[in-house]
Scaffold this motif. Structure first.
Motif: not given
Length: 153
Positions: A42-45, A50-56, A59-62
């Motif tokens: 939520x904080x990344x948004x 705009x990068x996803x937190x889940x997946x491969x 990814x978001x590096x926040x």
């Protein structure tokens, strides 16, 4: 999340060059007592990632940012010098470039004369036992802490 009420929550992403501070009270009011890992998405948004937190891929590096002193305190680490004092390092164990300093609760700091201490209490005296024998010249208390530091080069 409840432990961050009244404090700042800082997030950082080096790839996006983002460093953002959130108010802990506002986050608690908006998200309740959410777990910190779940809240990171939520904080990344909120910071505009705009990068996803889940997946491969991509990814978001926040992540949560902590200053070094906060990290050390949280982990319970102590300095090498403090560790040696706790183990029972003696005056005879000090190297010639190590200096003893006394720090009183009133804030006064003083460098200790090692040779004079050795004459008074002996070379086998433990450094942690010296603190109880040191008398502050300013506040007249016996409430000092002995630190070991190195001479400047």
């Amino acid at each position: 999340m409840s432990e961050y009420q009244g404090k700042k929550v800082t997030v950082i992403c080096e790839e996006c060059e983002v460093l953002h501070h959130f108010d802990g009270d506002e986050l608690f009011g908006k998200h309740g007592d959410a777990s910190m890992p779940e809240l990171l998405g939520e904080l990344a948004k909120a910071v505009g990632c705009d990068r996803p937190k889940k997946g491969y891929y991509n990814l978001c590096r926040l992540f949560y940012y902590r200053r070094l002193d906060e990290w050390v305190r949280q982990r319970g680490y102590i300095s090498r010098e403090q560790h040696e004092i706790e183990l029972g390092k003696r005056l005879a164990d000090l190297r010639e470039w190590e200096v003893l300093k006394a720090v009183c609760q009133c804030g006064r700091r003083a460098k200790l004369n090692r040779k004079a201490l050795e004459r008074q209490v002996g070379t086998n005296a433990r450094i942690k036992d010296l603190a109880a024998k040191l008398h502050c010249k300013e506040c007249k208390r016996y409430a000092s802490v002995v630190e070991i530091s190195s001479l400047p080069r």
